[in-house]
Design a protein around this motif. Sequence first.
Motif, PDB file in Angstrom:
ATOM      1  N   LYS A  77       0.845  -1.207   0.000  1.00  0.00           N
ATOM      2  CA  LYS A  77       0.000   0.000   0.000  1.00  0.00           C
ATOM      3  C   LYS A  77       0.882   1.259   0.000  1.00  0.00           C
ATOM      4  CE  LYS A  77      -3.868  -2.430   2.092  1.00  0.00           C
ATOM      5  NZ  LYS A  77      -5.126  -2.399   2.794  1.00  0.00           N
ATOM      6  N   ASP A  79       1.296   3.226  -2.276  1.00  0.00           N
ATOM      7  CA  ASP A  79       0.615   4.319  -2.974  1.00  0.00           C
ATOM      8  C   ASP A  79      -0.138   5.225  -1.985  1.00  0.00           C
ATOM      9  OD1 ASP A  79      -0.907   1.855  -2.671  1.00  0.00           O
ATOM     10  OD2 ASP A  79      -2.567   2.872  -3.665  1.00  0.00           O
ATOM     11  N   LEU A  80      -0.381   4.729  -0.760  1.00  0.00           N
ATOM     12  CA  LEU A  80      -1.149   5.518   0.217  1.00  0.00           C
ATOM     13  C   LEU A  80      -0.247   6.206   1.248  1.00  0.00           C
ATOM     14  CD1 LEU A  80      -4.058   2.964   0.880  1.00  0.00           C
ATOM     15  CD2 LEU A  80      -4.099   4.927  -0.661  1.00  0.00           C
ATOM     16  N   ASP A 104       3.008  -1.625  -4.362  1.00  0.00           N
ATOM     17  CA  ASP A 104       1.629  -1.160  -4.516  1.00  0.00           C
ATOM     18  C   ASP A 104       1.057  -2.172  -5.500  1.00  0.00           C
ATOM     19  OD1 ASP A 104      -0.522  -0.059  -5.837  1.00  0.00           O
ATOM     20  OD2 ASP A 104       0.581   1.676  -6.603  1.00  0.00           O
ATOM     21  N   PRO A 140      -3.670  -8.774   9.344  1.00  0.00           N
ATOM     22  CA  PRO A 140      -4.841  -8.776   8.464  1.00  0.00           C
ATOM     23  C   PRO A 140      -4.918  -7.505   7.604  1.00  0.00           C
ATOM     24  CG  PRO A 140      -5.461  -9.364  10.712  1.00  0.00           C
ATOM     25  CD  PRO A 140      -4.034  -8.926  10.758  1.00  0.00           C
ATOM     26  N   THR A 164      -9.757 -11.516  -2.037  1.00  0.00           N
ATOM     27  CA  THR A 164      -9.358 -10.271  -1.372  1.00  0.00           C
ATOM     28  C   THR A 164     -10.605  -9.540  -0.893  1.00  0.00           C
ATOM     29  OG1 THR A 164      -9.482  -9.007  -3.413  1.00  0.00           O
ATOM     30  CG2 THR A 164      -7.361  -9.998  -2.889  1.00  0.00           C
ATOM     31  N   LYS A 167     -12.304  -5.664   4.068  1.00  0.00           N
ATOM     32  CA  LYS A 167     -12.384  -5.886   5.520  1.00  0.00           C
ATOM     33  C   LYS A 167     -11.332  -6.925   5.942  1.00  0.00           C
ATOM     34  CE  LYS A 167     -16.684  -4.040   6.695  1.00  0.00           C
ATOM     35  NZ  LYS A 167     -17.890  -4.148   5.927  1.00  0.00           N
TER      36      LYS A 167
HETATM   37  N1  LIG Z   1      -4.408   1.288  -2.195  1.00  0.00           N
HETATM   38  C1  LIG Z   1      -4.033   0.018  -2.120  1.00  0.00           C
HETATM   39  N2  LIG Z   1      -4.922  -0.918  -1.729  1.00  0.00           N
HETATM   40  C2  LIG Z   1      -4.514  -2.201  -1.657  1.00  0.00           C
HETATM   41  C3  LIG Z   1      -3.202  -2.593  -2.009  1.00  0.00           C
HETATM   42  N3  LIG Z   1      -3.095  -3.930  -1.834  1.00  0.00           N
HETATM   43  C4  LIG Z   1      -4.296  -4.355  -1.396  1.00  0.00           C
HETATM   44  N4  LIG Z   1      -5.160  -3.319  -1.290  1.00  0.00           N
HETATM   45  C5  LIG Z   1      -6.554  -3.374  -0.814  1.00  0.00           C
HETATM   46  O1  LIG Z   1      -6.523  -3.746   0.566  1.00  0.00           O
HETATM   47  C6  LIG Z   1      -7.632  -4.584   0.902  1.00  0.00           C
HETATM   48  C7  LIG Z   1      -7.137  -5.851   1.569  1.00  0.00           C
HETATM   49  O2  LIG Z   1      -6.433  -6.641   0.630  1.00  0.00           O
HETATM   50  P1  LIG Z   1      -6.269  -8.230   0.811  1.00  0.00           P
HETATM   51  O3  LIG Z   1      -5.348  -8.675  -0.280  1.00  0.00           O
HETATM   52  O4  LIG Z   1      -7.578  -8.903   0.949  1.00  0.00           O
HETATM   53  O5  LIG Z   1      -5.519  -8.278   2.216  1.00  0.00           O
HETATM   54  P2  LIG Z   1      -5.056  -9.561   3.079  1.00  0.00           P
HETATM   55  O6  LIG Z   1      -3.791  -9.164   3.757  1.00  0.00           O
HETATM   56  O7  LIG Z   1      -4.988 -10.773   2.231  1.00  0.00           O
HETATM   57  O8  LIG Z   1      -6.248  -9.640   4.111  1.00  0.00           O
HETATM   58  P3  LIG Z   1      -6.675 -10.813   5.161  1.00  0.00           P
HETATM   59  O9  LIG Z   1      -7.513 -11.782   4.398  1.00  0.00           O
HETATM   60  O10 LIG Z   1      -7.409 -10.052   6.199  1.00  0.00           O
HETATM   61  O11 LIG Z   1      -5.429 -11.417   5.726  1.00  0.00           O
HETATM   62  C8  LIG Z   1      -8.381  -4.810  -0.398  1.00  0.00           C
HETATM   63  O12 LIG Z   1      -9.465  -3.912  -0.441  1.00  0.00           O
HETATM   64  C9  LIG Z   1      -7.371  -4.477  -1.488  1.00  0.00           C
HETATM   65  O13 LIG Z   1      -7.958  -4.000  -2.690  1.00  0.00           O
HETATM   66  C10 LIG Z   1      -2.270  -1.569  -2.439  1.00  0.00           C
HETATM   67  O14 LIG Z   1      -1.092  -1.790  -2.729  1.00  0.00           O
HETATM   68  N5  LIG Z   1      -2.751  -0.291  -2.473  1.00  0.00           N
END
Ligand SMILES: Nc1nc2c(ncn2[C@@H]2O[C@H](COP(=O)(O)OP(=O)(O)OP(=O)(O)O)[C@@H](O)[C@H]2O)c(=O)[nH]1
Length: 344
Positions: A77, A79-80, A104, A140, A164, A167
């Motif tokens: 992330k 980009d944020l 990102d 998470p 993905t 939440k």
């Molecule tokens: N802006 C931004 N959003 C991202 C990026 N990577 C993931 N997201 C968003 O973050 C949220 C969580 O992403 P997931 O890939 O489900 O995260 P996870 O770590 O697998 O989550 P858990 O299942 O809770 O372990 C989603 O809404 C994605 O679209 C990124 O690099 N930049």
Amino acid sequence: MAVSKGILSLTRTHFSYEKTINWFPGHMAKGIKQMQDQLRAVDLVVETRDARIPLSSINPQFERIIGGKSRLVVYNKADLAPAEIQSVVRQEMAKRNQKVIFTDTFSSSSVKQLLNHAVDIAKGDLVRYPQFSVMIVGMPNVGKSSLINALRRIGIGRGKAASTGAKPGVTRAMSSKIKVLESPPVYLLDTPGVMMPFIPDPVTAIKVALTGGIKDNIADEAILADYLLFRLNRCAHIDYKEVLKIEEPTDDINCLVSQLSKKIGALRQGGEIDVDKTLQFFLRTYRNGAFGKLCLDDLDQAAVERFFCASIQEPPLSKNQDKKAKRAAQRQRSLEKAKAKNLV
Ligand SMILES: Nc1nc2c(ncn2[C@@H]2O[C@H](COP(=O)(O)OP(=O)(O)OP(=O)(O)O)[C@@H](O)[C@H]2O)c(=O)[nH]1
């Protein structure tokens, strides 16, 4: 405008600041067990953290689980988060012998960098070369599954393999191996996001919740919004007044809710303010990135040192190191005894 009252404002009576966040659902305990079982067959662990909270997204529990395994830290992330934090974080992690990559998942170049790194290690690992396995771990919602999908898209041009969601807690079990590259063959293992079982410091908990690592109903939306307002007020380059289209900047969450509810029409019958709806709108606006790039952790030298002293335990010693340490302690004790008897 007065300077934000910041954390002091969290003690205002109508917000219960006392709430301790202790969120460790069963699937996380199971996830840790599965990770430990699989670790032997894994060649590289990619520990994913959130670039918006480079310190608060470190889970000391991983230090113990990963131990001496080859590890790469990925700050996703990116980009944020403001670009200028990257050099500071790199420097601090380098001091701790930790290589760091910022990604990102929407940008191919940063994901390619991660893939190339795995390939470099795979090529150097002649024993395991036919099957190079990478385990993706992290708290998470840091974007582990999105990263796997992006790696697969770039590596073999295939679509989504991991679910993905915005939440936390979407991935609830360890995945089977997901191929992300043909030559050399690189496989990934997705794991459930693991929160530290107990977050002792409430401000860290607020930051993790603000970035989506803890469900809002477990934290407290009012506290999250109050802290967010404090951070926004501290960031001179962010004009939240402009983004929210409100009349006045403020350091008072009540005042913000009052102004914002009218702007977004979050009013109940009779004109009463719908506080929950307004708070959720404010938090969503931040999470969508509308306020621009914001880092919630302080990264000055003193803050970083404080964080590492307070939260991060050293990785456990190997058996050999442990024996050496015990022998050194024994020698020291003998020396002190001898000194006490004036023998040295
Ligand atoms: N802006 C931004 N959003 C991202 C990026 N990577 C993931 N997201 C968003 O973050 C949220 C969580 O992403 P997931 O890939 O489900 O995260 P996870 O770590 O697998 O989550 P858990 O299942 O809770 O372990 C989603 O809404 C994605 O679209 C990124 O690099 N930049």
